[in-house]
Design a protein around this motif. Structure first.
Motif, PDB file in Angstrom:
ATOM      1  N   LEU A  55     -14.389 -37.611  -2.154  1.00 15.88           N
ATOM      2  CA  LEU A  55     -14.455 -38.832  -2.952  1.00 15.88           C
ATOM      3  C   LEU A  55     -13.235 -39.717  -2.729  1.00 15.88           C
ATOM      4  O   LEU A  55     -12.760 -40.390  -3.638  1.00 15.88           O
ATOM      5  N   SER A  56     -12.730 -39.711  -1.534  1.00 14.20           N
ATOM      6  CA  SER A  56     -11.528 -40.473  -1.204  1.00 14.20           C
ATOM      7  C   SER A  56     -11.814 -41.973  -1.210  1.00 14.20           C
ATOM      8  O   SER A  56     -12.886 -42.416  -0.837  1.00 14.20           O
ATOM      9  N   LEU A  57     -10.833 -42.753  -1.636  1.00 16.14           N
ATOM     10  CA  LEU A  57     -10.965 -44.204  -1.604  1.00 16.14           C
ATOM     11  C   LEU A  57     -10.326 -44.795  -0.353  1.00 16.14           C
ATOM     12  O   LEU A  57     -10.023 -45.974  -0.313  1.00 16.14           O
ATOM     13  N   GLN A  58     -10.119 -43.971   0.633  1.00 16.39           N
ATOM     14  CA  GLN A  58      -9.574 -44.436   1.899  1.00 16.39           C
ATOM     15  C   GLN A  58     -10.707 -44.597   2.891  1.00 16.39           C
ATOM     16  O   GLN A  58     -11.735 -43.957   2.782  1.00 16.39           O
ATOM     17  N   GLY A  59     -10.519 -45.455   3.849  1.00 17.26           N
ATOM     18  CA  GLY A  59     -11.503 -45.606   4.904  1.00 17.26           C
ATOM     19  C   GLY A  59     -12.268 -46.910   4.823  1.00 17.26           C
ATOM     20  O   GLY A  59     -12.024 -47.769   3.974  1.00 17.26           O
ATOM     21  N   MET A  60     -13.219 -47.030   5.724  1.00 18.70           N
ATOM     22  CA  MET A  60     -13.958 -48.268   5.878  1.00 18.70           C
ATOM     23  C   MET A  60     -15.079 -48.434   4.857  1.00 18.70           C
ATOM     24  O   MET A  60     -15.370 -49.549   4.441  1.00 18.70           O
ATOM     25  N   VAL A  61     -15.716 -47.353   4.449  1.00 23.86           N
ATOM     26  CA  VAL A  61     -16.859 -47.461   3.533  1.00 23.86           C
ATOM     27  C   VAL A  61     -16.458 -48.096   2.201  1.00 23.86           C
ATOM     28  O   VAL A  61     -17.092 -49.070   1.767  1.00 23.86           O
ATOM     29  N   PRO A  62     -15.406 -47.603   1.518  1.00 30.06           N
ATOM     30  CA  PRO A  62     -15.026 -48.266   0.268  1.00 30.06           C
ATOM     31  C   PRO A  62     -14.559 -49.706   0.470  1.00 30.06           C
ATOM     32  O   PRO A  62     -14.813 -50.571  -0.378  1.00 30.06           O
ATOM     33  N   MET A  63     -13.911 -49.968   1.599  1.00 26.13           N
ATOM     34  CA  MET A  63     -13.454 -51.330   1.870  1.00 26.13           C
ATOM     35  C   MET A  63     -14.647 -52.274   1.997  1.00 26.13           C
ATOM     36  O   MET A  63     -14.670 -53.345   1.383  1.00 26.13           O
ATOM     37  N   TYR A  64     -15.664 -51.878   2.775  1.00 28.84           N
ATOM     38  CA  TYR A  64     -16.846 -52.724   2.929  1.00 28.84           C
ATOM     39  C   TYR A  64     -17.611 -52.846   1.609  1.00 28.84           C
ATOM     40  O   TYR A  64     -18.158 -53.903   1.310  1.00 28.84           O
ATOM     41  N   ALA A  65     -17.666 -51.787   0.822  1.00 22.36           N
ATOM     42  CA  ALA A  65     -18.350 -51.845  -0.471  1.00 22.36           C
ATOM     43  C   ALA A  65     -17.639 -52.819  -1.417  1.00 22.36           C
ATOM     44  O   ALA A  65     -18.291 -53.613  -2.109  1.00 22.36           O
ATOM     45  N   LEU A  66     -16.311 -52.778  -1.432  1.00 20.95           N
ATOM     46  CA  LEU A  66     -15.561 -53.723  -2.261  1.00 20.95           C
ATOM     47  C   LEU A  66     -15.728 -55.156  -1.774  1.00 20.95           C
ATOM     48  O   LEU A  66     -15.876 -56.086  -2.581  1.00 20.95           O
ATOM     49  N   MET A  67     -15.711 -55.349  -0.466  1.00 21.76           N
ATOM     50  CA  MET A  67     -15.901 -56.696   0.070  1.00 21.76           C
ATOM     51  C   MET A  67     -17.284 -57.224  -0.283  1.00 21.76           C
ATOM     52  O   MET A  67     -17.447 -58.404  -0.612  1.00 21.76           O
ATOM     53  N   SER A  68     -18.285 -56.356  -0.241  1.00 22.47           N
ATOM     54  CA  SER A  68     -19.630 -56.759  -0.634  1.00 22.47           C
ATOM     55  C   SER A  68     -19.675 -57.144  -2.110  1.00 22.47           C
ATOM     56  O   SER A  68     -20.292 -58.147  -2.484  1.00 22.47           O
ATOM     57  N   ALA A  69     -19.009 -56.357  -2.958  1.00 22.87           N
ATOM     58  CA  ALA A  69     -18.990 -56.663  -4.396  1.00 22.87           C
ATOM     59  C   ALA A  69     -18.272 -57.980  -4.671  1.00 22.87           C
ATOM     60  O   ALA A  69     -18.716 -58.777  -5.504  1.00 22.87           O
ATOM     61  N   PHE A  70     -17.175 -58.242  -3.976  1.00 21.70           N
ATOM     62  CA  PHE A  70     -16.426 -59.477  -4.199  1.00 21.70           C
ATOM     63  C   PHE A  70     -17.184 -60.710  -3.714  1.00 21.70           C
ATOM     64  O   PHE A  70     -16.932 -61.814  -4.185  1.00 21.70           O
ATOM     65  N   HIS A  71     -18.110 -60.527  -2.773  1.00 24.58           N
ATOM     66  CA  HIS A  71     -18.868 -61.656  -2.249  1.00 24.58           C
ATOM     67  C   HIS A  71     -20.240 -61.804  -2.915  1.00 24.58           C
ATOM     68  O   HIS A  71     -21.108 -62.495  -2.388  1.00 24.58           O
ATOM     69  N   LEU A  72     -20.439 -61.182  -4.062  1.00 21.38           N
ATOM     70  CA  LEU A  72     -21.706 -61.303  -4.781  1.00 21.38           C
ATOM     71  C   LEU A  72     -21.830 -62.586  -5.602  1.00 21.38           C
ATOM     72  O   LEU A  72     -22.923 -62.910  -6.069  1.00 21.38           O
ATOM     73  N   ALA A  73     -20.765 -63.315  -5.800  1.00 20.72           N
ATOM     74  CA  ALA A  73     -20.787 -64.513  -6.651  1.00 20.72           C
ATOM     75  C   ALA A  73     -21.859 -65.531  -6.234  1.00 20.72           C
ATOM     76  O   ALA A  73     -22.578 -66.039  -7.110  1.00 20.72           O
TER      77      ALA A  73
END
Length: 80
Positions: A55-73
């Motif tokens: 359940l690490s928050l390191q790596g590309m998957v969490p980064m892309y998931a956060l970027m997707s969430a931030f671009h939901l506006a």
């Protein structure tokens, strides 16, 4: 062509550049979500896999998931 763009973006834009910007803003969130899925399905590098927990928050998957969430506006404005 103009009517097709108008139906995609909702309101009649002032210029062609504004319509393109709105379409690109709608494309960002799904693109990052797909990139997160691809990164999750890709085999991890052995060195990186040994350093990360399940359940690490390191790596590309969490980064892309956060970027997707931030671009939901733009999608939230479209739904509203």
């Amino acid at each position: 062509m103009s009517d097709k763009i108008t139906s995609i973006v909702g309101a009649r834009p002032r210029g062609h550049g504004e319509a393109v910007a709105r379409i690109l803003s709608l494309a960002a969130a799904p693109t990052f979500a797909i990139m997160a899925l691809i990164a999750a399905a890709a085999p991890a590098d052995m060195l990186c896999a040994a350093m990360q927990g399940p359940l690490s928050l390191q790596g590309m998957v969490p980064m892309y998931a956060l970027m997707s969430a931030f671009h939901l506006a733009p999608w939230l404005r479209l739904v509203r």
